[in-house]
Design a protein around this motif. Structure first.
Motif, PDB file in Angstrom:
ATOM      1  N   ASP A  57       0.804  -1.222   0.000  1.00 35.68           N
ATOM      2  CA  ASP A  57       0.000   0.000   0.000  1.00 35.68           C
ATOM      3  C   ASP A  57       0.839   1.275   0.000  1.00 35.68           C
ATOM      4  O   ASP A  57       0.574   2.186  -0.782  1.00 35.68           O
ATOM      5  N   LYS A  58       1.839   1.352   0.855  1.00 34.66           N
ATOM      6  CA  LYS A  58       2.644   2.578   0.949  1.00 34.66           C
ATOM      7  C   LYS A  58       3.624   2.726  -0.210  1.00 34.66           C
ATOM      8  O   LYS A  58       4.314   3.739  -0.307  1.00 34.66           O
ATOM      9  N   LYS A  59       3.672   1.752  -1.092  1.00 35.17           N
ATOM     10  CA  LYS A  59       4.574   1.788  -2.244  1.00 35.17           C
ATOM     11  C   LYS A  59       3.829   1.878  -3.578  1.00 35.17           C
ATOM     12  O   LYS A  59       4.446   1.910  -4.637  1.00 35.17           O
ATOM     13  N   LYS A  60       2.508   1.940  -3.534  1.00 34.87           N
ATOM     14  CA  LYS A  60       1.733   1.972  -4.775  1.00 34.87           C
ATOM     15  C   LYS A  60       2.001   3.230  -5.598  1.00 34.87           C
ATOM     16  O   LYS A  60       2.110   3.163  -6.818  1.00 34.87           O
ATOM     17  N   ASP A  61       2.120   4.378  -4.933  1.00 36.21           N
ATOM     18  CA  ASP A  61       2.438   5.608  -5.669  1.00 36.21           C
ATOM     19  C   ASP A  61       3.800   5.486  -6.342  1.00 36.21           C
ATOM     20  O   ASP A  61       3.977   5.928  -7.488  1.00 36.21           O
ATOM     21  N   ASP A  62       4.761   4.869  -5.660  1.00 42.81           N
ATOM     22  CA  ASP A  62       6.082   4.647  -6.257  1.00 42.81           C
ATOM     23  C   ASP A  62       5.970   3.742  -7.485  1.00 42.81           C
ATOM     24  O   ASP A  62       6.657   3.962  -8.487  1.00 42.81           O
ATOM     25  N   MET A  63       5.128   2.733  -7.417  1.00 41.18           N
ATOM     26  CA  MET A  63       4.945   1.832  -8.553  1.00 41.18           C
ATOM     27  C   MET A  63       4.366   2.579  -9.747  1.00 41.18           C
ATOM     28  O   MET A  63       4.799   2.382 -10.888  1.00 41.18           O
ATOM     29  N   ILE A  64       3.389   3.444  -9.496  1.00 46.11           N
ATOM     30  CA  ILE A  64       2.785   4.204 -10.590  1.00 46.11           C
ATOM     31  C   ILE A  64       3.827   5.119 -11.222  1.00 46.11           C
ATOM     32  O   ILE A  64       3.919   5.232 -12.450  1.00 46.11           O
ATOM     33  N   THR A  65       4.635   5.767 -10.394  1.00 42.97           N
ATOM     34  CA  THR A  65       5.695   6.636 -10.916  1.00 42.97           C
ATOM     35  C   THR A  65       6.697   5.826 -11.728  1.00 42.97           C
ATOM     36  O   THR A  65       7.076   6.215 -12.848  1.00 42.97           O
ATOM     37  N   LEU A  66       7.138   4.693 -11.184  1.00 40.07           N
ATOM     38  CA  LEU A  66       8.086   3.822 -11.879  1.00 40.07           C
ATOM     39  C   LEU A  66       7.518   3.357 -13.213  1.00 40.07           C
ATOM     40  O   LEU A  66       8.170   3.463 -14.264  1.00 40.07           O
TER      41      LEU A  66
ATOM     42  N   ILE B 126      -3.818   0.188 -14.789  1.00 39.76           N
ATOM     43  CA  ILE B 126      -4.789   0.274 -15.889  1.00 39.76           C
ATOM     44  C   ILE B 126      -5.415   1.670 -15.926  1.00 39.76           C
ATOM     45  O   ILE B 126      -5.422   2.337 -16.968  1.00 39.76           O
ATOM     46  N   ASN B 127      -5.952   2.108 -14.792  1.00 33.46           N
ATOM     47  CA  ASN B 127      -6.705   3.363 -14.745  1.00 33.46           C
ATOM     48  C   ASN B 127      -5.849   4.606 -14.899  1.00 33.46           C
ATOM     49  O   ASN B 127      -6.273   5.577 -15.523  1.00 33.46           O
ATOM     50  N   GLU B 128      -4.645   4.583 -14.327  1.00 29.03           N
ATOM     51  CA  GLU B 128      -3.820   5.790 -14.329  1.00 29.03           C
ATOM     52  C   GLU B 128      -2.838   5.860 -15.486  1.00 29.03           C
ATOM     53  O   GLU B 128      -2.456   6.955 -15.906  1.00 29.03           O
ATOM     54  N   LEU B 129      -2.427   4.699 -16.016  1.00 30.18           N
ATOM     55  CA  LEU B 129      -1.427   4.707 -17.083  1.00 30.18           C
ATOM     56  C   LEU B 129      -1.931   4.084 -18.385  1.00 30.18           C
ATOM     57  O   LEU B 129      -1.241   4.128 -19.396  1.00 30.18           O
ATOM     58  N   GLY B 130      -3.107   3.487 -18.354  1.00 36.09           N
ATOM     59  CA  GLY B 130      -3.669   2.893 -19.556  1.00 36.09           C
ATOM     60  C   GLY B 130      -2.959   1.631 -20.017  1.00 36.09           C
ATOM     61  O   GLY B 130      -3.059   1.254 -21.173  1.00 36.09           O
ATOM     62  N   LEU B 131      -2.241   0.976 -19.111  1.00 36.68           N
ATOM     63  CA  LEU B 131      -1.549  -0.261 -19.459  1.00 36.68           C
ATOM     64  C   LEU B 131      -2.523  -1.433 -19.486  1.00 36.68           C
ATOM     65  O   LEU B 131      -3.540  -1.416 -18.787  1.00 36.68           O
ATOM     66  N   VAL B 132      -2.201  -2.435 -20.276  1.00 39.30           N
ATOM     67  CA  VAL B 132      -2.986  -3.664 -20.302  1.00 39.30           C
ATOM     68  C   VAL B 132      -2.358  -4.600 -19.271  1.00 39.30           C
ATOM     69  O   VAL B 132      -1.180  -4.955 -19.379  1.00 39.30           O
ATOM     70  N   VAL B 133      -3.136  -4.945 -18.254  1.00 37.47           N
ATOM     71  CA  VAL B 133      -2.628  -5.729 -17.131  1.00 37.47           C
ATOM     72  C   VAL B 133      -3.634  -6.813 -16.782  1.00 37.47           C
ATOM     73  O   VAL B 133      -4.828  -6.533 -16.650  1.00 37.47           O
ATOM     74  N   GLU B 134      -3.148  -8.031 -16.618  1.00 37.59           N
ATOM     75  CA  GLU B 134      -4.002  -9.085 -16.082  1.00 37.59           C
ATOM     76  C   GLU B 134      -3.932  -8.989 -14.565  1.00 37.59           C
ATOM     77  O   GLU B 134      -2.852  -9.110 -13.983  1.00 37.59           O
ATOM     78  N   CYS B 135      -5.051  -8.753 -13.933  1.00 34.62           N
ATOM     79  CA  CYS B 135      -5.089  -8.565 -12.479  1.00 34.62           C
ATOM     80  C   CYS B 135      -5.433  -9.875 -11.767  1.00 34.62           C
ATOM     81  O   CYS B 135      -6.404 -10.540 -12.113  1.00 34.62           O
TER      82      CYS B 135
END
Length: 131
Positions: free
Chosen positions: A11-20, A44-53
């Motif tokens: 959770d505390k690293k999700k913003d870092d993942m989005i930035t990365l 998916i929502n913030e970067l428009g990547l295709v991701v299998e969740c």
């Protein structure tokens, strides 16, 4: 062959993942991506990547990714861990990291190693295009 990358972030690293992922967005768009639930949803929502969740980590997502890794369906794992916060599913996390070690799959657990791994994968892919 497209690199098959698993993306996981506490959770505390999700913003870092989005930035990365934003920094490597063009490269990642050409990869086969798998992620745990909330992280995947944000990618998916913030970067428009295709991701299998998969499921969220505490609900078995780490184990689902580990199973795919054991079956040879994951080439590397980017797992931005929060070492300062206890995780209720710590045994699952340890099992995933252990599976990476057992099957010799690159596992970056912080931003520094994530940049090294993604940078090298991107370089290799570019060399393949040129050669």
């Amino acid at each position: 062959m497209k690199p098959r990358i698993a993306l996981i972030a506490h959770d505390k690293k999700k913003d870092d993942m989005i930035t990365l992922a934003g920094e490597y967005r063009d490269f990642l768009a050409g990869c086969t991506l798998t992620a745990t639930g909330t992280t995947g949803g944000r990618l998916i929502n913030e970067l428009g990547l295709v991701v299998e969740c998969m499921h969220s980590g505490p609900f078995g997502g780490d184990l689902q990714i580990g199973a795919r890794l054991v079956d040879g369906e994951i080439d590397c794992v980017i797992f931005l861990r929060d070492p300062m916060t206890p995780q209720p599913h710590e045994p699952d996390i340890n099992a995933l990291v252990r599976a990476c070690d057992v099957h010799n799959v690159a596992c970056a657990t912080n931003l520094s190693t994530a940049h090294l791994v993604l940078g090298r994968l991107m370089q290799t892919k570019n060399e393949e295009k040129q050669g």
